[in-house]
Design an enzyme around this catalytic site. Structure first.
Site, PDB file in Angstrom:
ATOM      1  N   GLU A  59      29.515 103.745  54.428  1.00  0.00           N
ATOM      2  CA  GLU A  59      28.676 103.475  55.589  1.00  0.00           C
ATOM      3  C   GLU A  59      29.098 104.204  56.870  1.00  0.00           C
ATOM      4  OE1 GLU A  59      25.851 101.350  55.762  1.00  0.00           O
ATOM      5  OE2 GLU A  59      26.011 101.554  53.579  1.00  0.00           O
TER       6      GLU A  59
ATOM      7  N   SER B 231      22.186  36.927  35.753  1.00  0.00           N
ATOM      8  CA  SER B 231      23.220  35.907  35.991  1.00  0.00           C
ATOM      9  C   SER B 231      24.239  36.326  37.045  1.00  0.00           C
ATOM     10  CB  SER B 231      23.944  35.578  34.684  1.00  0.00           C
ATOM     11  OG  SER B 231      23.066  34.899  33.803  1.00  0.00           O
TER      12      SER B 231
END
Length: 571
Positions: free
Chosen positions: A90, A469
């Site tokens: 780059e 229960s």
């Protein structure tokens, strides 16, 4: 001689005038565009969006959440080879220019004059200015602002800081931002493990990731990668013999697929995601880079899912076969249409298949082909045999009566019988399992349904159910808090409750127990006696029981009827 002197004087005067006018023009441009430049000092406190990673109890990676897949690395943690590869690709003069590279600009102009193609001349510093502060607008004005910002950035930050910002921010395709995430998701490696060829491919991507897609545009990707390797040789980063070896290597890209389905933990991971979002907010979840350690036991999770699936399948198959999922044409190549049928990703080893031939004793089936990483359907075609044993549970008498040619079904390999399969179907009834440590509350396994891919509704945490229960202790707690003692006597005997519509409710003890008689309140709770609980609730009053249920956070507004004392309501 006098004429020559005048001529040179004229050239000097003209040059001086042009220089002054040019300087004035440049000064005017600088003055115009620097007035509203973004504040480059904000780069000092830059905190990029970083993905959140969720780990199981043993440290293995379970899930990742991010808007941008990024793992931030400081400059000191990025290997020199990686830095040099991007610089060669780059901005080869990165360490010597002051933000703008005159040599690069001249080279780009010459390439354009020669009519080859447009070549970018942006330095890494200019790309930082564009990516962080300016955006991607293609205009002459933006380029001027970019150049001015680059000069200022270079005076304020070191080269290493600028390179660090660039290598962590740059988009490298397939949803990856920064070199760390790209290395992990392209090659399954950390940046320190990358080879020359792998580093060069990553460095080839900033220019245009989609143009160098590793599967859709493989040849262009190889060409660009090899170009970067050549640049690295010219810049003295790698030796020629190492470079020649690297250019002969394949791309070797193998995108990492991370899914909670690897541990059958889609429901668990989603529950963690929801809690993180509620606790820290969406921004922190998707951008904050959280590292989350959960209590999930991967082995226990797999065992729990198998136990649930086996039970649901047994129940579902006991109620018969409901027929194929759909029909497709198998007169041509059946692979593509079968590949287009959506398949659940978390029901392995089940696979989608299509019936190619059907007889009384067996059927030949074609298994759903896999897709290549490019998205194309694989050319390989797998077939197998669906035997009479594999469809016996349908009670259809023969394979032909159960299935016809073109039927799309789920099948599962039969143990110890290579190439033979058993017919399966997605259960209509689902369920849930949670395995947790009762002393600490740590959840070791959670399955919220048959398949997370089929439905994300988590029956373990989102579904309401009857407490049964388990609600009785709250009835007894209400009584103890309002005058009763553990030795208080309650009658255990049949009771009839008028419903107000002419009907009578007659509850019974579990198992039809008839050991009737007076018993202590302690005996009633120890033995979970339904009749004693109903009598106690009737005496205390259901409105008071409902108030205690609200205080305990069980019900917001419980219906004050006696059946609720036995846990008949959903919560």
């Amino acid at each position: 001689m006098r004429l020559i002197a005048r001529f040179f004087g004229f050239l000097f005067a003209t040059g001086a005038i042009v220089f002054v006018l040019g300087a004035i023009a440049i000064a005017g441009v600088v003055w115009k565009y620097q007035k509203d430049l973004p504040d480059y000092t904000q780069l000092k406190n830059y905190e990029p969006p970083v993905m959140t990673r969720v780990h199981a109890g043993d440290g293995s990676l379970l899930a990742e959440y991010a808007r941008e897949r990024r793992l931030y690395l400081p400059s000191t943690a990025i290997p020199p080879l990686v830095k040099q590869a991007f610089i060669s690709a780059e901005d080869k003069n990165f360490y010597t220019h002051s933000g703008i590279d005159p040599e690069g600009i001249l080279r780009a102009v010459m390439v354009m004059v020669e009519g080859k193609h447009m070549q970018g001349a942006s330095t890494i510093t200019q790309q930082v200015a564009k990516n962080f502060l300016l955006g991607n607008e293609r205009s002459f004005e933006r380029k001027i602002r970019e150049a001015l910002l680059s000069l200022r950035i270079e005076t304020a930050y070191s080269k290493e800081r600028i390179l660090e910002l660039y290598l962590n921010e740059i988009y490298l395709g397939l949803g990856n931002y920064g070199v760390a995430a790209a290395a992990l998701n392209y090659f399954g490696k950390s940046v320190h493990e990358l080879t020359i060829a792998e580093v060069a491919y990553l460095a080839a991507l900033p220019k245009a990731p989609n143009n160098y897609h590793p599967f859709l545009k493989r040849e262009r990707a190889l060409e660009r990668r090899n170009y970067v390797i050549d640049r690295m040789v010219k810049d003295g980063v790698v030796k020629l013999e190492d470079a020649q070896k690297a250019t002969r290597e394949p791309l070797g890209v193998n995108p990492r697929v991370l899914s909670p389905n690897s541990y059958a933990a889609g429901f668990f991971a989603e529950e963690v995601r929801r809690e993180l979002g509620e606790r820290y907010g969406e921004k922190k979840l998707y951008e904050g880079g959280l590292s989350v350690r959960t209590t999930l036991d991967p082995k226990m999770q797999v065992w729990a899912r198998k136990a649930l699936v086996d039970g649901l399948v047994r129940y579902d198959e006991a109620h018969g076969f409901r027929g194929p999922m759909r029909q497709i044409d198998v007169s041509q190549d059946w692979g593509p249409p079968l590949a287009d049928v959506p398949a659940l990703g978390d029901v392995s080893p089940w696979r989608l298949a299509v019936v190619l031939e059907s007889g009384d004793a067996s059927a030949r089936i074609g298994l759903q082909p896999k897709r290549e990483k490019s998205g194309e359907v694989a050319r390989e075609r797998e077939t197998g045999l669906l035997t009479g044993d594999g469809v016996r549970w349908t009670r259809k008498g023969s394979v032909r009566s159960a299935l016809g040619v073109g039927d799309v079904i789920y099948v599962e390999p039969m143990e110890g019988r290579p190439g033979q399969f058993r017919l399966r179907q997605i259960p209509e009834i689902s369920g849930a399992i949670v395995a947790m440590d009762p002393y600490t509350g740590r959840v070791f396994a959670m399955i919220g349904g048959f398949s997370y891919d089929q439905s994300e509704f988590n029956r373990a945490t989102q579904a309401m159910r009857q407490p049964g229960s388990s609600f009785k202790p709250f009835v007894y707690a209400t009584a103890l808090d309002n005058g009763y003692t553990p030795s208080s006597i309650i009658m255990d005997a049949p009771i009839e409750i008028p419903q107000g519509n002419g009907e009578v409710w007659s509850p019974e003890n579990y198992g039809g127990s008839t050991n009737y008689g007076p018993h202590t309140l302690r005996y009633g709770i120890e033995h979970s006696k339904n009749l004693m609980t109903v009598r106690l609730a009737k005496d205390v009053g259901m409105p008071l029981v409902a108030e205690y249920a609200r205080r305990f956070g069980i019900y917001d507004d419980m219906l004050p009827v006696l059946s609720m004392a036995l846990g008949a309501g959903e919560t």
